[in-house]
Design an enzyme around this catalytic site. Structure first.
Site, short mmCIF file in Angstrom:
data_model
loop_
_atom_site.label_atom_id
_atom_site.label_comp_id
_atom_site.label_asym_id
_atom_site.label_seq_id
_atom_site.Cartn_x
_atom_site.Cartn_y
_atom_site.Cartn_z
N LYS A 13 32.77 1.23 23.49
CA LYS A 13 32.60 0.40 24.79
C LYS A 13 33.57 -0.76 24.48
CE LYS A 13 28.42 -0.66 25.00
NZ LYS A 13 27.78 0.03 24.05
N ARG A 88 21.59 -2.84 31.32
CA ARG A 88 21.23 -1.80 30.26
C ARG A 88 19.96 -1.06 30.74
NH1 ARG A 88 23.78 -4.54 25.68
NH2 ARG A 88 23.38 -3.27 23.64
N ARG A 123 31.42 -0.24 11.01
CA ARG A 123 32.19 -0.80 12.00
C ARG A 123 32.41 -2.34 11.55
NH1 ARG A 123 30.07 -1.28 18.08
NH2 ARG A 123 28.30 -2.13 17.30
N ARG A 156 28.64 -6.97 11.98
CA ARG A 156 27.68 -7.58 12.56
C ARG A 156 26.36 -7.27 11.89
NH1 ARG A 156 28.09 -5.23 18.92
NH2 ARG A 156 25.74 -5.30 18.44
N ARG A 167 18.04 0.28 17.63
CA ARG A 167 19.04 0.21 18.93
C ARG A 167 19.51 1.52 19.71
NH1 ARG A 167 23.88 -2.31 15.94
NH2 ARG A 167 24.77 -2.77 18.19
P1 AMP Z 1 25.85 -5.37 22.09
O1 AMP Z 1 26.75 -6.29 21.38
O2 AMP Z 1 26.17 -5.23 23.41
O3 AMP Z 1 25.51 -4.24 21.23
O4 AMP Z 1 24.50 -6.14 22.25
C1 AMP Z 1 23.68 -6.87 21.13
C2 AMP Z 1 22.45 -7.10 21.33
O5 AMP Z 1 22.26 -8.30 22.39
C3 AMP Z 1 21.58 -6.13 21.87
O6 AMP Z 1 20.97 -5.13 20.81
C4 AMP Z 1 20.42 -6.92 22.80
O7 AMP Z 1 19.42 -7.24 21.74
C5 AMP Z 1 21.17 -7.75 23.14
N1 AMP Z 1 21.70 -7.52 24.51
C6 AMP Z 1 23.03 -7.54 24.83
N2 AMP Z 1 22.97 -7.18 26.41
C7 AMP Z 1 21.74 -7.11 26.80
C8 AMP Z 1 21.39 -6.70 28.07
N3 AMP Z 1 22.05 -6.51 29.13
N4 AMP Z 1 20.05 -6.48 28.02
C9 AMP Z 1 19.13 -6.94 27.09
N5 AMP Z 1 19.52 -7.46 25.82
C10 AMP Z 1 21.03 -7.45 25.62
#
Ligand code: AMP
Length: 210
Positions: A13, A88, A123, A156, A167
């Site tokens: 993404k 999400r 990554r 990360r 996840r």
């Molecule tokens: P990402 O960078 O998109 O993988 O997001 C990292 C973490 O942030 C996720 O594993 C969630 O804990 C939190 N997070 C990001 N976006 C959302 C969302 N739309 N709803 C809930 N938690 C989120």
């Protein structure tokens, strides 16, 4: 143009978002990036989110919707934007519809779980400019150094096998409802995320009518 990117962790993404931003001159909204910034600054919001993020779970709909609502009111969003990692859940998708009417396209980058786990643990990201690398499939020219800005690359905290599995489960628990939501609206475009990065980009551009 208002776009949503859907995909499991490490589906690509962030990489595709960067290309879409360049082509269509869109604002970039990554809820994960916003939360990580709050965590690193040690704000109240960051402290609330950190534990949930480290565990690979989702922060509350209420909190994330408030963040997005705020971000969408900023000036750069007037020209259009791409949402990466939001919505999400079905609740978040419904709330987004209430806030903005509807998106132009929800792009779902589909990748099998075993590939996602391999990608995720390899990554690397640049903390300064946000460039994304993969030690196996798209490494930086010099190991551990960003090609774009020369900063030291980092991994990360949640990009490890244990959290990655949680996840992925979290994604599968909520993704069907989300995908359904946009399919019913006729807004869903599904792309094979196993294809070469450039090919995925071309498919998306083609679907958006270049
Ligand atoms: P990402 O960078 O998109 O993988 O997001 C990292 C973490 O942030 C996720 O594993 C969630 O804990 C939190 N997070 C990001 N976006 C959302 C969302 N739309 N709803 C809930 N938690 C989120």
């Amino acid at each position: 143009m208002k776009l949503v990117l859907i995909g499991a962790p490490a589906a690509g993404k962030g990489t595709q978002a960067r290309r879409l931003i360049d082509k269509y001159n869109l604002a970039y909204i990554s809820t994960g990036d916003i939360l990580r910034e709050q965590v690193s600054k040690g704000t109240e919001l960051g402290l609330k989110a950190k534990e949930v993020m480290d565990a690979g779970k989702l922060v509350s709909d209420e909190l994330i919707i408030a963040i997005v609502k705020d971000r969408l009111s900023e000036d750069d969003c007037k020209v259009g934007y791409i949402l990466d990692g939001f919505p999400r859940t079905d609740v978040q998708a419904q709330k987004l519809d209430e806030l903005i009417g509807s998106v132009d396209r929800a792009i779902y980058i589909k990748v099998p779980d075993d590939v996602l786990l391999t990608r995720l643990t390899a990554r690397e990201t640049c903390p300064d400019c946000g460039a994304i690398y993969n030690k196996i499939s798209s490494p930086s020219k010099e190991a551990g150094v960003c090609d774009v800005c020369g900063a030291k690359l980092t991994q990360r905290k949640d990009d490890n096998m244990e959290t990655g599995l949680v996840r992925l489960k979290t994604f599968h628990d909520t993704a069907d409802a989300l995908i359904d939501h946009y399919a019913k609206q006729g807004k869903l475009f599904e792309v094979d995320g196993l294809a070469d990065i450039d090919e995925v980009t071309n498919e998306i551009f083609k679907n958006l009518g270049e």
